[in-house]
Enzyme design. Structure first.
Site, PDB file in Angstrom:
ATOM      1  CE1 TYR A  58      -3.302   3.014   0.775  1.00  0.00           C
ATOM      2  CE2 TYR A  58      -1.817   3.446   2.504  1.00  0.00           C
ATOM      3  CZ  TYR A  58      -2.759   3.822   1.850  1.00  0.00           C
ATOM      4  OH  TYR A  58      -3.508   5.147   1.746  1.00  0.00           O
ATOM      5  CG  HIS A  88      -2.573  14.373  -0.134  1.00  0.00           C
ATOM      6  ND1 HIS A  88      -2.956  13.824  -1.128  1.00  0.00           N
ATOM      7  CD2 HIS A  88      -2.650  13.295   0.693  1.00  0.00           C
ATOM      8  CE1 HIS A  88      -3.392  12.785  -1.013  1.00  0.00           C
ATOM      9  NE2 HIS A  88      -3.259  12.371   0.294  1.00  0.00           N
ATOM     10  CG  ASN A 201       1.015   8.120   6.762  1.00  0.00           C
ATOM     11  OD1 ASN A 201       1.036   7.062   6.317  1.00  0.00           O
ATOM     12  ND2 ASN A 201      -0.268   8.706   6.455  1.00  0.00           N
ATOM     13  CE1 TYR A 289     -17.644  27.379  49.284  1.00  0.00           C
ATOM     14  CE2 TYR A 289     -18.481  26.769  47.021  1.00  0.00           C
ATOM     15  CZ  TYR A 289     -18.568  26.922  48.579  1.00  0.00           C
ATOM     16  OH  TYR A 289     -19.532  26.227  48.959  1.00  0.00           O
ATOM     17  NE  ARG A 292     -13.996  28.470  52.494  1.00  0.00           N
ATOM     18  CZ  ARG A 292     -15.321  28.019  52.549  1.00  0.00           C
ATOM     19  NH1 ARG A 292     -15.719  26.775  52.813  1.00  0.00           N
ATOM     20  NH2 ARG A 292     -16.218  28.938  52.338  1.00  0.00           N
ATOM     21  CG  PHE A 338      -2.678   7.007  10.094  1.00  0.00           C
ATOM     22  CD1 PHE A 338      -4.046   7.136  10.196  1.00  0.00           C
ATOM     23  CD2 PHE A 338      -2.313   5.853   9.155  1.00  0.00           C
ATOM     24  CE1 PHE A 338      -5.117   6.371   9.862  1.00  0.00           C
ATOM     25  CE2 PHE A 338      -3.125   4.868   8.899  1.00  0.00           C
ATOM     26  CZ  PHE A 338      -4.650   5.183   9.118  1.00  0.00           C
ATOM     27  CD  GLU A 423      -8.162   9.176   4.828  1.00  0.00           C
ATOM     28  OE1 GLU A 423      -8.704  10.415   4.987  1.00  0.00           O
ATOM     29  OE2 GLU A 423      -7.024   8.821   4.160  1.00  0.00           O
TER      30      GLU A 423
END
Length: 527
Positions: A58, A88, A201, A289, A292, A338, A423
């Site tokens: 792959y 990409h 990746n 608070y 404290r 990944f 994906e």
């Protein structure tokens, strides 16, 4: 190259968040250990052997994502990788800062050095040369879903190294990448089989930005205890709630740590406070608070930071490749390392945790500026009406806290199916990391406003003095911001005190006093 700088050696196993930030600031050069270089060489040899035997793998001899079943002819394997980077490189928005690009580049080099990527030694060394010369490709901040790693930002990083797109250097500023590389007599990378995939990746964008967020979160968390202590003095609090036995009865580590820090800088036999010894403070039974419960609220932020550190420390030195090249086994295996879910969740958790420092800080600011609550002049100014004092500084704090409440919605609870259903679960970690940084920045500003208000509150208690450590904090603040005797331009004071916090000068001022107290009170839990 600046040869006077020291080197940090990357081996894929020992990078820390602090070292990554140093690399991002350009304070060090980097080199790769000999063991790591040997691992990289063996992985590349195996990959070349698989390609020579025309085996199916792959992303090496096939397409990507939904094209995983498409076999690519041997004469197109290099084009396959180049096309991957170009297609990409689809991020949008402004570039991340130069420091963050350096961090991203260094972190990707560290992951490649683990030896599971199949990158060639030649291209890895070109990445190192680019880092050491501060040749920084344009990396837009938006566009990663944190699925098969941070594909878009890492592709932009690789694109610049291919001599395409835009790149920055000290000599050229932003210019065409090919011209920048030429200026430094460096050749663009040439991608062999799998090398494009090897460069993109992994969740390095999420992790690099998250590392900065964590380091800054830890710095402001430490100092938040000190800022709160100054407010405590200005509001004439009682230290009864910080008694060691109270916190031993509910022994969360962060809570114990914060109570210990407060004891070490507030009223004690070593550091007496004239304010705490005053009749009003001495007769108080308990506080609101926000005073404290400082150990309980600040404490869980410490514990959150510690958890996030365990996740990011692992992620910094993890291989996020697919497929992974196992040279010792002689195999290439597909997996899902990944996926950005770990650092995504860590960044969301960090934002939620550190935000609480601002949430409680803004409430202490309210007590300081509101006379019925703090018994100080309204908005901490004389001649109220003519002067507005800290009225709008409090509004700024309130605005930042409200903004954080929106930013704290976790990005990682969302998922959008991408790559035609391949994906089908993603982390959205890139936005989680960016949001975490925004939250931390807002917290820094809010704590700076509180510190300004608290120091102004001390002005109205004179001649009574706080403890010695807190008096030194007061002097530090006054070195950059004068007392508020009449209205003036407020923003520069906020920026100046924020800078003190970001540079950890408040912590460094007080830490010696904490250490001295610890040495004289060994029963006190270490700060």
């Amino acid at each position: 190259m600046n040869t006077a700088k020291e080197y940090i050696t990357l081996d894929g196993y020992s990078l820390t968040t602090s070292a990554l930030l140093q690399l991002g600031k350009g304070e060090h050069l980097l080199k790769i250990s000999d063991d790591a270089l040997e691992r990289v060489r063996k992985s590349r040899d195996l990959l070349n052997d698989i390609v020579a035997k025309n085996q199916v793998a792959y992303g090496v001899t096939t397409g990507f994502g939904n094209f995983a079943r498409t076999i690519i002819p041997p004469n197109q394997l290099a084009e396959l990788q180049e096309n991957l980077i170009r297609s990409h490189s689809a991020g949008v928005g402004e570039s991340i800062t130069l420091e963050r690009i350096r961090m991203l580049l260094a972190l990707r080099i560290n992951v490649l050095a683990k030896g599971y990527s199949g990158i060639s030694l030649e291209n890895l060394k070109k990445y190192v040369n680019a880092f050491n010369n501060s040749l920084l490709p344009w990396v837009p901040e938006k566009g990663t879903v944190g699925a098969s790693g941070d594909l878009a930002p890492l592709s932009h990083l690789a694109l610049g190294m291919m001599g395409e797109g835009t790149m920055w250097s000290p000599r050229t500023g932003w210019a065409d990448a090919k011209d920048v590389l030429k200026t430094y007599n460096l050749q663009p990378i040439k991608l062999g089989p799998k090398e494009g995939l090897a460069l993109i990746n992994g969740a390095q964008f999420i992790t690099a930005l998250g590392s900065e967020a964590l380091e800054r979160a830890e710095a402001i968390t430490r100092q938040a205890d000190i800022v709160a202590a100054v407010s405590f003095e200005a509001l004439k609090g009682t230290t009864k709630a910080y008694d060691e036995d109270i916190h031993k009865a509910r022994p969360h580590l962060g809570q114990i740590k914060v109570a210990s820090r407060l004891r070490s800088i507030l009223h004690s036999d070593l550091y007496p406070s004239q304010i705490t010894e005053s009749e009003f403070a001495n007769n108080k039974v308990q506080d609101a608070y926000t005073l404290r419960c400082i150990p309980q609220v600040h404490g869980v932020v410490n514990d959150t930071n510690a958890f996030v550190r365990t996740v990011l420390a692992t992620e910094l030195n993890s291989a996020g490749d697919n497929p992974m090249v196992f040279a010792e086994r002689g195999e290439i295996l597909s997996g899902g390392n990944f996926h950005g879910e770990y650092p995504a969740k860590a960044n969301d958790y960090l934002a939620i945790g550190v935000h609480e420092l601002a949430n409680i800080s803004e409430r202490r600011i309210e007590r300081l500026v509101n006379k019925p609550l703090g018994n100080l002049p309204p908005f901490l100014t004389e001649n109220g009406g003519l002067n507005s004092g800290f009225m709008i500084a409090h509004c700024t704090a309130a605005a930042l806290v409200s903004e954080n409440k929106v930013l704290c919605h976790p990005a990682s609870v969302d998922s959008q199916t991408t790559s035609a259903g391949t994906e089908d679960h993603v982390s959205m970690g890139g936005f989680a990391a960016r949001k975490a940084l925004n939250v931390v920045e807002n917290v820094e500003y809010v704590l700076a406003i509180e510190l300004l208000c608290a120091c102004q509150g001390l002005e109205f208690l004179k001649p009574l003095k706080p403890t010695k450590p807190l008096e030194e904090v007061y002097k530090l603040v006054r070195s950059v911001a004068a007392p508020w005797d009449r209205d003036r331009y407020m923003a520069p004071d906020i920026d100046a005190v924020t800078k003190l916090l970001k540079e950890e000068k408040v912590w460094n001022t007080v830490k010696p006093y904490m250490d001295e107290y610890e040495s004289s009170h060994p029963q006190n839990t270490s700060a």
